[in-house]
Design an enzyme around this catalytic site. Structure first.
Site, short mmCIF file in Angstrom:
data_model
loop_
_atom_site.label_atom_id
_atom_site.label_comp_id
_atom_site.label_asym_id
_atom_site.label_seq_id
_atom_site.Cartn_x
_atom_site.Cartn_y
_atom_site.Cartn_z
N PHE A 46 0.86 -1.18 0.00
CA PHE A 46 0.00 0.00 0.00
C PHE A 46 0.90 1.23 0.00
O PHE A 46 1.63 1.48 0.96
CB PHE A 46 -0.93 0.05 1.22
CG PHE A 46 -1.82 1.26 1.19
CD1 PHE A 46 -2.99 1.25 0.46
CD2 PHE A 46 -1.45 2.43 1.84
CE1 PHE A 46 -3.80 2.38 0.40
CE2 PHE A 46 -2.25 3.55 1.79
CZ PHE A 46 -3.43 3.54 1.07
N ASP B 104 9.66 2.81 1.53
CA ASP B 104 8.49 3.62 1.89
C ASP B 104 8.26 3.49 3.39
O ASP B 104 7.71 2.50 3.88
CB ASP B 104 7.27 3.14 1.11
CG ASP B 104 6.01 3.94 1.43
OD1 ASP B 104 6.01 4.67 2.44
OD2 ASP B 104 5.02 3.82 0.69
N LYS C 287 3.21 11.45 6.91
CA LYS C 287 2.38 11.28 8.10
C LYS C 287 2.96 11.98 9.32
O LYS C 287 2.73 13.16 9.52
CB LYS C 287 2.11 9.80 8.35
CG LYS C 287 1.27 9.15 7.24
CD LYS C 287 0.75 7.81 7.63
CE LYS C 287 -0.03 7.14 6.50
NZ LYS C 287 -1.28 7.81 6.12
#
Length: 414
Positions: free
Chosen positions: A156, A241, A270
């Site tokens: 994801f 990532d 984030k």
């Protein structure tokens, strides 16, 4: 002439409507691309949120790690407040006095050279894809428009059309084609499959050191080292990532540090914005990011003074090492608590630091149902992939609060 600022109408105050009324009001005016739990948050501080009616909930999701430092951390709020009194946006058409310091600190923290500031995690991933392809053509010598990027099954990385092109989640893909070519999918945690997929067209291997959305899937020890060795031998880039796994979540600043691996390109987001502003970044070796030249890539808000000020304050917090140590120490408490529940409603779990994917016995309930039961107990979590729930509390959580969440989980599993 009347100043425009004195004529702007005020919006209808949400506190005049109940949680149920606000939830009903969303349905006709908001796209239905989310299925949130039925709670309407109105206030938050630290590890706790409060709904419109004043009910309090322990936040065990932390905005999918965007709130690693809790809600409204005083140092981060103060950094934002100070910057709001100075300048918030210049665009990259001009320099601003906050960006250099932010980039210097981020490069130092990660052990890499250069920073490409963006806003969202998906923007960071898209930027890395572009950079990897350009690097492949200009540095590696791949034939024009032939570059490939290898990704892992269960990944994801975001929701844009290019990113869902290499997703293996049909919910994310269905109805959004035609898809962007140039990607090869291999099983996660399988070095032999990865090596078989690499060839002269390979620009990069893009993986999550821990797969978050898949249910906090942790690879075998040695996998990240193997990816690093393989990409170095193959002459392609290793892109990690760490948008969810980075910045203290796993008990280290970065998840790759559990194997002392340094990728060529690191993706952050984030928590980098402290839960206040969206901030992401591509951090890489200088020779990689130098393939970009003026006009080839950009973002109006990327690197804005407000985000740079908040991001710098985040890096100041991480520089102490206190949050990383706290995640490691309380992660052991979380691990022990989940181990005690295994066989008693929990079929399996995977945990690293203050991050866990918990598989629930389907006979007891789906992940959604367990999340709803926990909501009624004053604990917020989120489900993924059917019977799995994710736990990712703010790193500011106390041991007592963590035990409260574990006790609530134990209660709803009966």
């Amino acid at each position: 002439m009347t100043s425009p600022t004195t004529t702007v109408p005020t919006s209808r105050p949400s506190e005049r409507r109940s949680s149920a009324q606000l939830i009903r009001a969303e349905a006709p005016v908001l796209a239905h691309n989310y299925h949130p739990l039925p709670v309407v948050v109105a206030r938050a501080e630290g590890t706790w949120v409060e709904d419109v009616e004043g009910r309090r909930y322990l936040d065990m999701l932390a905005g999918y790690s965007a709130l690693n430092f809790g809600h409204r951390h005083p140092a981060l709020v103060e950094a934002a407040r100070r910057q709001l009194d100075e300048v918030t946006l210049t665009s990259r058409a001009f320099h601003n006095d906050r960006l250099a310091g932010f980039a210097e600190r981020l490069a130092e923290l990660t052990g890499l050279d250069m920073v490409l500031p963006m806003n969202t995690g998906a923007e960071a991933v898209e930027s890395a894809v572009k950079v990897a392809r350009k690097w492949a053509y200009e540095v590696k010598g791949v034939a024009p428009d032939r570059a490939t990027i290898i990704v892992a099954d269960g990944n994801f990385h975001g929701r844009t059309t290019t990113i869902v092109s290499f997703s293996t989640d049909e919910t994310a893909r269905a109805g959004f084609g035609p898809f962007t070519p140039g990607f090869r999918v291999v099983p996660y945690n399988d070095l032999a499959a990865l090596e078989a997929a690499v060839d002269e067209t390979t620009a990069a291997v893009l993986i999550e050191p821990i797969q978050g959305e898949a249910g906090v899937v942790i690879p075998d020890e040695g996998y990240l080292t193997g990816v690093r060795d393989l990409t170095r031998r193959a002459g392609c880039l290793f892109i990690a990532d760490e948008i969810q796994s980075g910045l203290g979540r796993t008990g280290r600043t970065l998840a790759v540090e559990h194997e002392w691996v340094v990728p060529d390109v690191l993706l952050l987001g984030k928590a980098l914005g402290g839960g206040i502003v969206p901030v992401s970044a591509v951090v890489a070796r200088a020779d990689v990011l130098r393939v970009l030249r003026p006009g080839e890539h950009g973002s109006t808000f990327g690197g804005n003074p407000l985000s740079a000020a908040v991001g710098s304050a985040v890096l100041d917090l991480l520089a102490t090492g206190a949050f990383q140590r706290r995640a490691a120490e309380l992660g052991a408490v979380l691990d022990k608590g989940l181990a005690a529940l295994t066989g008693a409603g929990v079929t399996a779990y995977r945990a690293r630091g203050l991050w866990a994917g918990v598989d629930i016995d389907p006979s007891i309930g789906t992940g959604r149902e367990i999340s709803e039961r926990l909501l009624s107990e004053g604990v917020l979590v989120k489900d993924t992939h059917g019977s799995t729930i994710r736990l990712a509390p703010p790193l500011t959580i106390t041991e007592e609060e963590l035990q409260t969440a574990l006790a609530a989980l134990r209660k709803v599993l009966v």
